[in-house]
Design a protein around this motif. Sequence first.
Motif, short mmCIF file in Angstrom:
data_model
loop_
_atom_site.label_atom_id
_atom_site.label_comp_id
_atom_site.label_asym_id
_atom_site.label_seq_id
_atom_site.Cartn_x
_atom_site.Cartn_y
_atom_site.Cartn_z
N ARG A 38 0.54 -1.18 -0.22
CA ARG A 38 -0.41 0.24 0.06
C ARG A 38 0.59 1.67 0.23
O ARG A 38 2.22 1.16 0.44
N GLN A 39 0.11 1.83 -0.18
CA GLN A 39 0.92 3.29 -0.37
C GLN A 39 0.15 4.73 0.16
O GLN A 39 -1.04 5.27 -1.14
N ALA A 40 0.60 5.06 0.77
CA ALA A 40 -0.54 6.26 1.44
C ALA A 40 -0.03 8.17 1.45
O ALA A 40 0.97 8.13 0.29
N PRO A 41 -1.06 8.43 0.72
CA PRO A 41 -0.23 10.01 0.37
C PRO A 41 0.25 10.84 0.88
O PRO A 41 0.63 10.51 2.34
N GLY A 42 1.90 11.14 0.67
CA GLY A 42 2.46 11.13 0.62
C GLY A 42 4.11 10.32 1.34
O GLY A 42 4.76 11.03 2.09
N LYS A 43 3.07 9.05 1.28
CA LYS A 43 4.87 8.29 2.16
C LYS A 43 4.79 6.91 0.82
O LYS A 43 4.57 6.73 -0.41
N THR A 91 -6.04 3.98 5.76
CA THR A 91 -5.86 4.74 4.17
C THR A 91 -4.90 5.04 3.52
O THR A 91 -3.46 5.06 3.71
N ALA A 92 -5.39 4.18 2.29
CA ALA A 92 -3.54 4.05 1.04
C ALA A 92 -4.71 3.21 -0.04
O ALA A 92 -4.94 2.95 -0.27
N LEU A 93 -3.56 3.24 -1.45
CA LEU A 93 -4.17 2.76 -2.09
C LEU A 93 -3.04 1.33 -2.35
O LEU A 93 -2.19 1.13 -1.85
N GLN A 119 -8.43 1.98 -4.21
CA GLN A 119 -8.57 2.72 -2.81
C GLN A 119 -9.09 2.94 -1.80
O GLN A 119 -10.15 1.95 -1.87
N THR A 121 -10.14 4.23 2.16
CA THR A 121 -9.90 5.23 2.65
C THR A 121 -11.26 5.08 3.92
O THR A 121 -12.30 4.23 4.20
#
Length: 124
Positions: A38-43, A91-93, A119, A121
């Motif tokens: 997974r990849q969270a926003p900004g991470k 929360t992440a893609l 996604q 959320t």
Amino acid sequence: QVQLVESGGGLAQPGGSLRLSCAASGFTFSSYAMSWARQAPGKGQEWVSGILGDGSDSYYAESVKGRFTISRDNAKNTIYLQMNSLKPEDTALYYCTKAAEPNSAYDPYHYDYWGQGTQVTVSS
């Protein structure tokens, strides 16, 4: 060619559940370990879970252990991620990855294909 297509993401409340699926094609599915990341926003990317080709063993990041369950159905060329007790930090893609080598020891970072992601959320 190899294709990995994720589905099942959406909006969930904290404490809720979601079940992700990843449908695979273009390779001998049962020969390859598969993983979720997974990849969270900004991470950066975070490995979440993995399962061997025959489903005999599975692996989890500490952050999801006891809450998430990975499984696979080799007859359907699909892996799943059952996510319970969801937290906002989940929360992440989410995307699935295919191991680079068949019938090999599990290595979450040695993969050669990944899907577009779905996604998730978690919010009230």
